[in-house]
Design an enzyme around this catalytic site. Structure first.
Site, PDB file in Angstrom:
ATOM      1  N   LYS A  79      -0.095  -0.540  -3.536  1.00 45.23           N
ATOM      2  CA  LYS A  79      -0.296   0.330  -2.344  1.00 45.23           C
ATOM      3  C   LYS A  79       0.038   1.953  -2.717  1.00 45.23           C
ATOM      4  CE  LYS A  79       3.366  -1.439  -0.890  1.00 45.23           C
ATOM      5  NZ  LYS A  79       3.354  -2.759  -1.913  1.00 45.23           N
ATOM      6  N   THR A  80       0.602   2.218  -3.583  1.00 43.52           N
ATOM      7  CA  THR A  80       1.035   3.498  -4.224  1.00 43.52           C
ATOM      8  C   THR A  80      -0.064   4.015  -4.759  1.00 43.52           C
ATOM      9  OG1 THR A  80       3.342   3.339  -4.084  1.00 43.52           O
ATOM     10  CG2 THR A  80       2.542   4.997  -5.296  1.00 43.52           C
ATOM     11  N   SER A 131       6.505  -2.893   4.601  1.00 43.86           N
ATOM     12  CA  SER A 131       6.286  -2.953   6.053  1.00 43.86           C
ATOM     13  C   SER A 131       6.122  -4.674   6.067  1.00 43.86           C
ATOM     14  CB  SER A 131       5.498  -2.036   6.762  1.00 43.86           C
ATOM     15  OG  SER A 131       4.333  -1.541   5.927  1.00 43.86           O
TER      16      SER A 131
END
Length: 175
Positions: A18-19, A86
């Site tokens: 993600k990052t 999330s």
């Protein structure tokens, strides 16, 4: 005429990428002179949501707070790139409704791949019982049902995944 902002929400297991993807997309958008902000889950937890734990209630509150900031920036024409595990579908759907201009990116990598990429040693600690409520080990991850973009980072290269996100922004008129 003012620019339309959007929130691009990168969700997936720890170590899925993600990052890496959000920073790669940000770099490309900044090169084009576009207003971009990255809200990285790890950094947000050190500042904006410091004090919250990893219970379901705290994780949902973490997502709400990130969503609040993302909505403000989006409303002012910024392309907001959120990279946060999330894990709960309902919390992601809640921020989607709240923000409005929203693209969900499922950064999909098998648990075994994420564990191999575990540079921080978090999976090892979770498997040893040193970390509780760790997503994918003793806490659930609910994959998105209909994300706008799916990046399979065990199969696709980082540049390919970045391009998928950029193409999604272009096709929706944000870039």
């Amino acid at each position: 005429m003012s620019r339309r902002g959007v929130t691009v929400w990168f969700t997936g297991l720890s170590g899925a990428g993600k990052t890496t993807l959000s920073c790669g997309v940000a770099q490309q958008l900044r090169a084009w002179g576009l207003p971009v902000e990255v809200l990285d889950g790890d950094l947000v937890r050190q500042h904006l949501t410091k004090g919250l734990g990893f219970s379901k209630v705290d994780r949902e509150e973490n997502i709400r707070r990130i969503g609040f900031v993302a909505e403000m920036l989006t409303r002012h024409g910024v392309i907001v790139l959120v990279s946060a595990i999330s894990p709960y579908r309902a919390a992601r759907q809640e921020v989607r409704r709240y923000i409005g201009s929203f693209i969900e990116v499922f950064v999909d990598a098998p648990l075994e791949v994420c564990e191999r990429r575990d540079v921080k040693g978090l999976y090892r600690k979770a498997r040893a019982g040193l970390i509780q409520h760790f997503t994918g080990i003793d806490d659930p991850y609910e994959p998105p049902e209909q994300p706008e973009v799916v990046c399979k980072t065990a199969e696709q290269s980082i540049p390919e995944c970045i391009d998928l996100v950029i193409q999604s922004l272009k096709s929706r008129g944000y870039v």
